[in-house]
Design a protein around this motif. Sequence first.
Motif, PDB file in Angstrom:
ATOM      1  N   LEU A  11      11.684  14.242  -9.583  1.00  0.00           N
ATOM      2  CA  LEU A  11      11.853  14.955  -8.310  1.00  0.00           C
ATOM      3  C   LEU A  11      13.195  15.701  -8.235  1.00  0.00           C
ATOM      4  N   ASP A  12      13.878  15.784  -9.362  1.00  0.00           N
ATOM      5  CA  ASP A  12      15.170  16.493  -9.445  1.00  0.00           C
ATOM      6  C   ASP A  12      16.233  15.905  -8.510  1.00  0.00           C
ATOM      7  N   ILE A  13      16.220  14.590  -8.398  1.00  0.00           N
ATOM      8  CA  ILE A  13      17.214  13.900  -7.566  1.00  0.00           C
ATOM      9  C   ILE A  13      18.325  13.379  -8.484  1.00  0.00           C
ATOM     10  N   PRO A  14      19.588  13.646  -8.154  1.00  0.00           N
ATOM     11  CA  PRO A  14      20.677  13.223  -9.058  1.00  0.00           C
ATOM     12  C   PRO A  14      20.907  11.711  -9.016  1.00  0.00           C
ATOM     13  N   GLU A  15      21.805  11.222  -9.880  1.00  0.00           N
ATOM     14  CA  GLU A  15      22.072   9.776  -9.940  1.00  0.00           C
ATOM     15  C   GLU A  15      23.318   9.377  -9.167  1.00  0.00           C
ATOM     16  N   THR A  16      24.148  10.366  -8.815  1.00  0.00           N
ATOM     17  CA  THR A  16      25.392  10.051  -8.107  1.00  0.00           C
ATOM     18  C   THR A  16      25.562  11.002  -6.924  1.00  0.00           C
ATOM     19  N   HIS A  56       0.837  -1.196   0.000  1.00  0.00           N
ATOM     20  CA  HIS A  56       0.000   0.000   0.000  1.00  0.00           C
ATOM     21  C   HIS A  56       0.876   1.252   0.000  1.00  0.00           C
ATOM     22  N   ALA A  57       1.936   1.235   0.816  1.00  0.00           N
ATOM     23  CA  ALA A  57       2.837   2.391   0.889  1.00  0.00           C
ATOM     24  C   ALA A  57       3.493   2.649  -0.466  1.00  0.00           C
ATOM     25  N   ILE A  58       3.939   1.584  -1.129  1.00  0.00           N
ATOM     26  CA  ILE A  58       4.623   1.742  -2.426  1.00  0.00           C
ATOM     27  C   ILE A  58       3.665   2.358  -3.453  1.00  0.00           C
ATOM     28  N   LYS A  59       2.453   1.838  -3.477  1.00  0.00           N
ATOM     29  CA  LYS A  59       1.464   2.363  -4.438  1.00  0.00           C
ATOM     30  C   LYS A  59       1.183   3.846  -4.169  1.00  0.00           C
ATOM     31  N   CYS A  60       1.006   4.178  -2.885  1.00  0.00           N
ATOM     32  CA  CYS A  60       0.731   5.575  -2.519  1.00  0.00           C
ATOM     33  C   CYS A  60       1.867   6.491  -2.972  1.00  0.00           C
ATOM     34  N   VAL A  61       3.108   6.060  -2.795  1.00  0.00           N
ATOM     35  CA  VAL A  61       4.238   6.923  -3.176  1.00  0.00           C
ATOM     36  C   VAL A  61       4.228   7.159  -4.692  1.00  0.00           C
ATOM     37  N   PHE A  62       4.050   6.086  -5.469  1.00  0.00           N
ATOM     38  CA  PHE A  62       4.017   6.281  -6.929  1.00  0.00           C
ATOM     39  C   PHE A  62       2.845   7.164  -7.345  1.00  0.00           C
ATOM     40  N   ASP A  63       1.693   6.996  -6.665  1.00  0.00           N
ATOM     41  CA  ASP A  63       0.506   7.774  -7.054  1.00  0.00           C
ATOM     42  C   ASP A  63       0.573   9.227  -6.592  1.00  0.00           C
ATOM     43  N   TYR A  64       1.104   9.454  -5.389  1.00  0.00           N
ATOM     44  CA  TYR A  64       0.927  10.785  -4.786  1.00  0.00           C
ATOM     45  C   TYR A  64       2.195  11.617  -4.608  1.00  0.00           C
ATOM     46  N   LEU A  65       3.374  10.995  -4.619  1.00  0.00           N
ATOM     47  CA  LEU A  65       4.578  11.826  -4.432  1.00  0.00           C
ATOM     48  C   LEU A  65       4.757  12.844  -5.569  1.00  0.00           C
ATOM     49  N   PRO A  66       4.549  12.440  -6.835  1.00  0.00           N
ATOM     50  CA  PRO A  66       4.663  13.466  -7.894  1.00  0.00           C
ATOM     51  C   PRO A  66       3.621  14.572  -7.722  1.00  0.00           C
ATOM     52  N   VAL A  67       2.444  14.215  -7.183  1.00  0.00           N
ATOM     53  CA  VAL A  67       1.382  15.219  -6.999  1.00  0.00           C
ATOM     54  C   VAL A  67       1.792  16.231  -5.928  1.00  0.00           C
ATOM     55  N   VAL A  68       2.249  15.743  -4.760  1.00  0.00           N
ATOM     56  CA  VAL A  68       2.603  16.708  -3.696  1.00  0.00           C
ATOM     57  C   VAL A  68       3.826  17.542  -4.078  1.00  0.00           C
ATOM     58  N   TYR A  69       4.663  16.973  -4.939  1.00  0.00           N
ATOM     59  CA  TYR A  69       5.836  17.738  -5.389  1.00  0.00           C
ATOM     60  C   TYR A  69       5.390  18.967  -6.192  1.00  0.00           C
ATOM     61  N   ASP A  70       4.361  18.785  -7.032  1.00  0.00           N
ATOM     62  CA  ASP A  70       3.859  19.892  -7.860  1.00  0.00           C
ATOM     63  C   ASP A  70       2.812  20.739  -7.147  1.00  0.00           C
ATOM     64  N   GLU A  71       2.031  20.098  -6.267  1.00  0.00           N
ATOM     65  CA  GLU A  71       0.942  20.824  -5.583  1.00  0.00           C
ATOM     66  C   GLU A  71       1.081  20.606  -4.078  1.00  0.00           C
ATOM     67  N   ASP A 118      13.201   1.083 -13.556  1.00  0.00           N
ATOM     68  CA  ASP A 118      13.161   2.259 -14.454  1.00  0.00           C
ATOM     69  C   ASP A 118      12.209   3.322 -13.923  1.00  0.00           C
ATOM     70  N   ARG A 119      11.065   2.863 -13.398  1.00  0.00           N
ATOM     71  CA  ARG A 119      10.086   3.834 -12.877  1.00  0.00           C
ATOM     72  C   ARG A 119      10.616   4.541 -11.630  1.00  0.00           C
ATOM     73  N   ILE A 120      11.423   3.848 -10.839  1.00  0.00           N
ATOM     74  CA  ILE A 120      12.041   4.516  -9.675  1.00  0.00           C
ATOM     75  C   ILE A 120      13.011   5.584 -10.171  1.00  0.00           C
ATOM     76  N   ARG A 121      13.781   5.241 -11.196  1.00  0.00           N
ATOM     77  CA  ARG A 121      14.725   6.225 -11.767  1.00  0.00           C
ATOM     78  C   ARG A 121      13.966   7.426 -12.337  1.00  0.00           C
ATOM     79  N   SER A 122      12.847   7.144 -13.015  1.00  0.00           N
ATOM     80  CA  SER A 122      12.053   8.244 -13.594  1.00  0.00           C
ATOM     81  C   SER A 122      11.478   9.118 -12.489  1.00  0.00           C
ATOM     82  N   LEU A 123      11.039   8.476 -11.404  1.00  0.00           N
ATOM     83  CA  LEU A 123      10.492   9.256 -10.285  1.00  0.00           C
ATOM     84  C   LEU A 123      11.591  10.159  -9.711  1.00  0.00           C
ATOM     85  N   ASN A 124      12.779   9.606  -9.522  1.00  0.00           N
ATOM     86  CA  ASN A 124      13.907  10.420  -9.056  1.00  0.00           C
ATOM     87  C   ASN A 124      14.138  11.607  -9.991  1.00  0.00           C
TER      88      ASN A 124
END
Length: 408
Positions: free
Chosen positions: A353-358, A237-252, A344-350
């Motif tokens: 969210l403007d998170i670097p790779e290194t 449930h936590a994983i699904k919520c993060v994918f669904d809502y973290l991009p939303v709270v980042y923008d709004e 890949d989706r975790i990388r895209s989420l990063n």
Amino acid sequence: MNLFKRFSFRFYQNIIALTTRILNFGEPMKIIGEGSIDRIAEVFVDNGIEKVFIVTDKGLEKAGIIDTVTTILRKADMPYVIYDQVRPNPTIDIIEQGVTLYELEKAQGLLAVGGGSPIDTAKLIGARLARPDKPLHKMRGLLKVKRSTPFLLAMPTTAGTGSETTVAAVVRDSDSHEKYAINDPHLLPDVAVLDPLLTYALPKNITATTGMDALTHAIEAYLNKHHTKKTKQRALHAIKCVFDYLPVVYDEPTNKKARLNMLEASYDAGYAFTRDFIGNVHAISHQLSATYDLPHGLMNAIILPLVLDYYGSAIYKRMAEIYDYAFETNEERTNQEKCEDLIDRIRSLNHKLDIPETIEAIRVVDINRLAKQAYHEANPLYPVPVMFDLIDFITVYMRLDPTFRQKK
Ligand SMILES: [Fe+2]
């Protein structure tokens, strides 16, 4: 890692899993929803507390959140004292200062307001009050507090650490550059207040990195060897919520529904990992935060996809389960394909969210020590899908170093 070591570590992990099930520690009383902060005074009154010790940091005072808290306490004629010296990655001195002030002020209960650092600090102030004879380094590891700690109400202002529902607290030893966890059911907060209002003003980067910390907790817990039906469900449930809502709270940032779901994600991930444990991502991350004083969630976000890649086929099945649940698919694809897509989706989420790779701060001369410390944090405790040897930790640290990437 040789066969005997592997076997003995897994045996130890089985014993710990069994102990955790037998201890069957509960959950805090959860008060959730917009405006739930208004109930804090009545909670203290109901529990016979006559003076509250607020543990927080200066940033939250500046943001006006502590004013809101103290107004509520004053209205209820509840005396309080504010300890606002908490810093990110709190050190032993910060905890000891808090203990001294708590005793001096004759406070009777703790109110932690903030992210993981204030909540962990409050837990450890409680541990030292319960065990004045035992310094923190002697409580390192499992079940060393052993005595009841003062009443603790935890009110998270970030959605990520899950500290409001875990039996763990992390402390940094500024002399040895180590960060370590103290785990004991006595550290579990009595009450958790999850009010989305408190998270509206969070800076974007902190919203992002704390949210990725929650994702890391849930994924590490889900991939680990031991589960119950309930911990599996909470992690998913936590994983699904993060994918669904973290991009939303980042923008709004003031999207109430999304903020509330992120608070729930953090809480559920905390519920899962405090029973099923974290893993190699955290073992690697803790050493970087301790050495370079870098944010915990940011480190996890960068490390997570690298470690998942490194696990390879050992996690295909579980990652496919996560994929199907989080993205509500039932696609005719192999477990490997779903696992790779999830990474890949975790990388895209990063990326979103403007998170670097290194991690720029890594110095090659430190890598050996970092790897040794990570090895000792992870082994034999964490029931990870693939137990890392020293060389595995060294490899991951090198892949995190941007100069190594350029040479490749
Ligand atoms: Fe974490």
